[in-house]
Design an enzyme around this catalytic site. Structure first.
Site, short mmCIF file in Angstrom:
data_model
loop_
_atom_site.label_atom_id
_atom_site.label_comp_id
_atom_site.label_asym_id
_atom_site.label_seq_id
_atom_site.Cartn_x
_atom_site.Cartn_y
_atom_site.Cartn_z
N GLN A 1 -4.08 4.82 13.06
CA GLN A 1 -3.81 5.63 11.66
C GLN A 1 -4.92 6.58 11.48
OE1 GLN A 1 -0.75 6.02 10.45
NE2 GLN A 1 0.24 4.19 11.22
N ASP B 1 -8.84 -0.76 15.53
CA ASP B 1 -7.62 -0.06 15.71
C ASP B 1 -7.54 1.17 15.01
OD1 ASP B 1 -4.94 0.52 15.47
OD2 ASP B 1 -4.32 -1.49 14.58
N HIS C 1 -2.13 -4.39 10.43
CA HIS C 1 -0.72 -4.37 11.48
C HIS C 1 -0.66 -5.41 12.24
CE1 HIS C 1 2.21 -2.54 14.36
NE2 HIS C 1 2.49 -1.72 13.34
N LYS D 1 1.13 8.87 17.35
CA LYS D 1 0.77 9.36 15.78
C LYS D 1 -0.41 10.42 15.85
CE LYS D 1 1.56 4.26 14.82
NZ LYS D 1 2.62 4.13 14.33
N CYS E 1 5.29 -3.40 9.45
CA CYS E 1 4.74 -4.29 10.37
C CYS E 1 3.19 -4.81 9.89
CB CYS E 1 4.58 -3.54 11.66
SG CYS E 1 6.16 -2.94 12.56
N1 C6P Z 1 2.59 1.64 13.00
C1 C6P Z 1 4.10 2.39 11.32
O1 C6P Z 1 5.02 2.87 10.85
P1 C6P Z 1 2.10 1.18 18.47
O2 C6P Z 1 3.39 0.82 17.93
O3 C6P Z 1 1.47 0.66 19.41
O4 C6P Z 1 2.15 2.96 18.66
O5 C6P Z 1 1.20 1.37 17.20
C2 C6P Z 1 0.99 0.06 16.77
C3 C6P Z 1 0.20 0.12 15.48
C4 C6P Z 1 -1.12 -0.53 15.33
N2 C6P Z 1 -1.87 -0.27 14.29
C5 C6P Z 1 -1.33 0.32 13.26
C6 C6P Z 1 -2.53 0.48 12.17
C7 C6P Z 1 -0.53 0.90 13.16
O6 C6P Z 1 0.10 1.73 12.18
C8 C6P Z 1 0.51 0.95 14.53
C9 C6P Z 1 2.04 1.40 14.40
C10 C6P Z 1 3.75 2.42 12.89
O7 C6P Z 1 3.17 2.19 10.40
C11 C6P Z 1 4.93 1.80 13.53
S1 C6P Z 1 5.24 -0.16 13.31
#
Ligand code: C6P
Length: 410
Positions: free
Chosen positions: A207, A204, A127, A230, A368
């Site tokens: 997910q 990370d 991401h 999430k 993203c």
């Molecule tokens: N993915 C998606 O629709 P934040 O925005 O900080 O809560 O998470 C960022 C992030 C980091 N790593 C992974 C693997 C992610 O999937 C995400 C966020 C969302 O897939 C919003 S872009």
């Protein structure tokens, strides 16, 4: 519901008030859970009860409300510690989300430990939040960002990943689960490989945590990042787990209240962990909501949720494969509940709009993760992602809506 599924979906659905509405005159089918999950009543109630009964600033007041707020905030930290199996609450830092957690490590660990000619290794699945902070660090330091490739199925080519590791590798930053394709990475062996060359490993887990039980010390992750929203919790709250010895050696990320021990105009001394990394008034209600979310998920059982989502993923894959013109991106052997697809002759945004008109909420775009899209030579996909409250009937609604999009643009 299949009798082998341990999640009592009807009961679970009753816990999520938002699910019981119509969109464009159709029952809402919420399949955008990788973007953010919906919040169960216990999470909403925890936040309401905090603001109704205990709202106050923490770690500062001598009065009763402040003491109560502090107790709830620190009890939440203990719950997160248990959730990740961390050895100490000092290893749990509250942040705004996975993005801030990764930026914290890139800034506070990276600036101290990555220099000119060094390397940071990521994968082609990441991401943007696990690319850009490292790119910024590498640009600042004259270091090199290396990228382990993926195969056509969307799996990291482990031989290439290992070949890219070397004595210059200082940080390895990898997703546990890909948001764009759903691939589950073999993070344990990848961390071990990183350690063999003396690099630290950040995972990370944005997910992952709602779908895979995570034991950060058993994985031997040096850092593990995730977002509350999430995992059925509120937005604006996240977690960074870090090994104590690494966190202790790192300089603070931000300066301000609560992260200090003493301040004079000449010199500031810093607070102990974890407060050293929590400058300013934190997201207290978010932390309390996150703890309620973790409790909720643990009561259902992460393995049960994962088994249910796996069933939905298999069923949805089967349903969509039956529709001529559907191409599924991401066919890894190990996948979490994410289904990214293309519909021949229909732009993903148009597909998303038609699906919405049928009440089906999905994400359309690059998620993203533009480099993942580039790898497949596409600019976007349509993505359905599953949570513990979704049903096979909702998957049927998705398949019907996909056929409708085909008819409209046919
Ligand atoms: N993915 C998606 O629709 P934040 O925005 O900080 O809560 O998470 C960022 C992030 C980091 N790593 C992974 C693997 C992610 O999937 C995400 C966020 C969302 O897939 C919003 S872009």
């Amino acid at each position: 519901m299949n009798a082998t599924q341990a999640v009592r979906v009807a009961e679970a659905r009753a816990d999520f008030p938002i699910l019981h509405q119509q969109v464009h005159g159709k029952p809402l089918v919420y399949l955008d859970n990788a973007a953010t999950t919906q919040k169960p009543k216990p999470v909403i109630d925890a936040i309401v009860s905090y603001y109704t009964a205990d709202n106050s600033n923490i770690h500062r007041g001598v009065h009763t409300l402040s003491e109560r707020a502090t107790v709830r905030y620190e009890a939440a930290r203990e719950r997160v510690r248990r959730f990740l199996h961390a050895a100490s609450e000092q290893e749990i830092i509250f942040t705004r989300g996975a993005t801030e957690s990764i930026n914290l490590v890139a800034a506070a660990y990276g600036r101290e430990n990555v220099g000119a000619g060094d390397e940071v290794l990521i994968t082609a699945l990441e991401h943007h939040s696990n690319i850009v902070p490292w790119q910024m660090l590498c640009n600042e330091k004259g270091a090199k960002l290396r990228v382990a490739p993926i195969n056509d199925a969307g799996e990291v080519v482990i031989g290439e990943f290992e070949r890219l590791l070397g004595r210059r590798t200082k940080v390895v930053a990898i997703s546990h689960v890909s948001n764009a394709l759903g691939t589950v990475n073999p993070v344990g062996p990848m961390i071990r490989a990183a350690h063999r060359v003396g690099a630290v490993a950040l995972v990370d887990g944005a997910q992952a945590v709602a779908h895979i039980p995570v034991d950060a010390p058993a994985l031997d992750a040096d850092f593990y990042a995730f977002s509350g929203h999430k995992v059925y919790g509120p937005t604006g709250i996240g977690v960074l787990y870090g090994k104590k010895r690494l966190l202790e050696a790192m300089p603070p990320y931000q300066g301000g209240g609560d992260m200090i021990r003493t301040v004079t105009f000449e010199k500031t001394t810093y607070n102990d962990l974890p407060y050293k990394f929590e400058a300013g008034t934190p997201n207290i209600s978010g932390v309390i909501g996150l703890a309620a979310a973790i409790e909720y998920l643990e009561n259902i059982g992460i393995e049960n949720a994962a088994a249910h989502e796996h069933d939905l993923l298999c069923y949805a894959t089967e349903q969509l494969r039956r529709i001529p013109g559907v191409r599924i991106l991401g066919t890894a052997a190990e996948k979490a509940g994410v289904l990214s697809f293309l519909l021949e002759g229909v732009h993903p945004h148009d597909a998303g709009t038609i699906l919405d008109s049928e009440g089906v909420a999905v994400r359309a775009g690059h998620h993203c993760a533009q480099p993942v899209m580039d790898r497949y030579g596409v600019s976007a996909t349509t993505r359905a992602s599953f949570a513990l409250y979704n049903t096979r009937e909702e998957v049927d609604a998705l398949a019907r809506a996909v056929r409708k999009a085909q008819e409209v643009f046919g």
